[in-house]
Design an enzyme around this catalytic site. Structure first.
Site, short mmCIF file in Angstrom:
data_model
loop_
_atom_site.label_atom_id
_atom_site.label_comp_id
_atom_site.label_asym_id
_atom_site.label_seq_id
_atom_site.Cartn_x
_atom_site.Cartn_y
_atom_site.Cartn_z
N LYS A 16 0.98 -1.23 -0.15
CA LYS A 16 0.05 0.19 -0.04
C LYS A 16 0.58 1.33 -0.17
CE LYS A 16 -0.87 0.29 5.14
NZ LYS A 16 -0.21 1.66 5.34
N ASP A 17 2.30 1.30 0.34
CA ASP A 17 3.05 2.36 0.29
C ASP A 17 3.81 2.56 -0.86
OD1 ASP A 17 2.62 2.69 3.15
OD2 ASP A 17 3.92 1.33 3.63
N ARG A 46 -8.83 8.07 4.69
CA ARG A 46 -9.96 6.86 4.22
C ARG A 46 -10.46 6.68 5.27
NH1 ARG A 46 -9.16 2.07 5.08
NH2 ARG A 46 -7.30 2.20 5.61
N ARG A 47 -9.95 6.07 6.37
CA ARG A 47 -10.51 5.81 7.46
C ARG A 47 -11.61 6.61 8.20
NH1 ARG A 47 -4.95 3.55 9.63
NH2 ARG A 47 -4.88 1.51 8.59
N ARG A 52 -0.26 10.38 14.88
CA ARG A 52 1.00 10.12 14.02
C ARG A 52 1.84 9.31 14.74
NH1 ARG A 52 0.13 10.99 8.79
NH2 ARG A 52 -1.39 12.85 8.63
N ARG A 95 2.12 5.12 18.45
CA ARG A 95 0.61 5.07 18.66
C ARG A 95 0.15 4.69 19.91
NH1 ARG A 95 -1.11 5.03 12.12
NH2 ARG A 95 0.58 6.02 11.52
N CYS A 151 -2.75 8.85 -1.22
CA CYS A 151 -3.01 8.74 0.54
C CYS A 151 -3.51 10.25 0.83
CB CYS A 151 -1.72 8.56 1.30
SG CYS A 151 -0.45 9.81 0.88
#
Length: 306
Positions: A43-44, A94-95, A112, A118, A206
């Site tokens: 995904k990156d 997105r979330r 972040r 986190r 993103c």
């Protein structure tokens, strides 16, 4: 007996979470022949890679869904049962866009840092009632016990390529391509080709809320894709499918020119890959015809202005 594929897989898994793997410096090292492969979270990786590079292997996908990690004081609860105005931490547009619409009684705040950072922010302060993380990352770190809830597609669809590992190599290096190709997981490859084609056609990334869900069932590949405004109030969502049945005929030889959204999989049937890529393009074109570009343009502008 340990195979070459096992050794490469061990290297891939051992590198998860190392920030250096996602830097430009490693692609430079790859270009200079200082390393022969680089392991990424798929995904990156952008849907268009720099010239001379390709994704030589896409490994079997972990759970691609997002997970809820609750503050210790909220154990036993879910997003549905958290009190009004509870603050949920997420770094993903997105979330946040999907969850704002699905759980309007909650508030969402940016958080972040890497996974350790986190989780420390969640546990040691009272700023967040819960945070949202990728289930795959938590599992690979051995932190399954922290998962309080897995968010299904009805709550939050995932990011393109989420849960899959990719091995980036030099496109011209046929020996390395052939070596890592044994790690390709066919279903994951086809799902991710469709997802990446969808994202590339939308010119997403993103900085805009784009989400997908894919499934392979009875030789059919199903792709659901959606775009959202930043607050989730405006959205478009559609599902399409295509046959990925084939005669199992594979590409005859390694050809660096045969890439589909950055993926080289010459050990897999070409027609199935072509069908997957077309599915992503067709679904993106459908959403664009219904106004997806306008939604994403506004979302990008608002995000840039923050």
């Amino acid at each position: 007996m340990t195979t070459t594929g096992d050794k490469i897989l061990d290297i891939a898994l051992s590198k998860i979470g190392e920030k250096s793997l996602f830097t430009k410096e490693l692609e430079t090292a790859l270009e200079r022949n200082e390393v022969d492969l680089v392991v990424h979270s798929l995904k990156d990786l952008p849907t268009t890679l720099p010239p001379g590079f390709t994704i030589g292997a896409v490994l079997k996908r972990e759970n691609p869904h997002d997970a809820v990690v609750l503050h210790p004081k909220n154990m036993g609860k879910s997003l549905d049962t958290l009190p009004d105005k509870s603050v949920i931490g997420t770094s993903s547009l997105r979330r946040a866009a999907q969850l704002k619409k699905r759980f309007p009684h909650l508030e969402f705040k940016d958080i972040r840092g890497n996974l350790n950072t986190r989780l420390k922010k969640l546990d040691e302060k009272d700023d967040f009632s819960a945070i949202i993380l990728a289930a795959a990352g938590l599992r690979r770190m051995g932190w399954d016990s922290r998962v309080s809830q897995i968010l299904g597609p009805e709550d939050c669809m995932y990011a393109v390529g989420q849960g899959a590992l990719a091995i980036e190599v030099r496109a011209r290096d046929k020996d390395i391509l052939e070596m890592v190709s044994v790690l390709h997981d066919p279903n994951t490859v086809l799902r991710c080709i469709a997802e990446r084609a969808f994202l590339r056609r939308l010119e997403g990334g993103c900085s805009v809320p784009v989400a997908v869900h894919t499934e392979v069932k009875d030789s059919q590949l199903y792709l659901t894709g959606a775009v959202y405004s930043l607050d989730g109030s405006d959205s478009l969502k559609e599902t399409m499918q295509t046959s990925i049945a084939s005669d199992n005929k594979v590409e005859e030889q390694v050809d660096e020119r045969v890439q589909r959204v950055g993926v080289t999989a010459n050990n897999m049937p070409g027609p199935a890959q072509d069908a997957s890529e077309k599915l992503g393009l067709d679904l993106a074109n459908l959403l664009l015809s219904k106004g997806a570009k306008e939604i994403l343009t506004v979302a990008r502008q608002l995000n840039d202005a923050r």
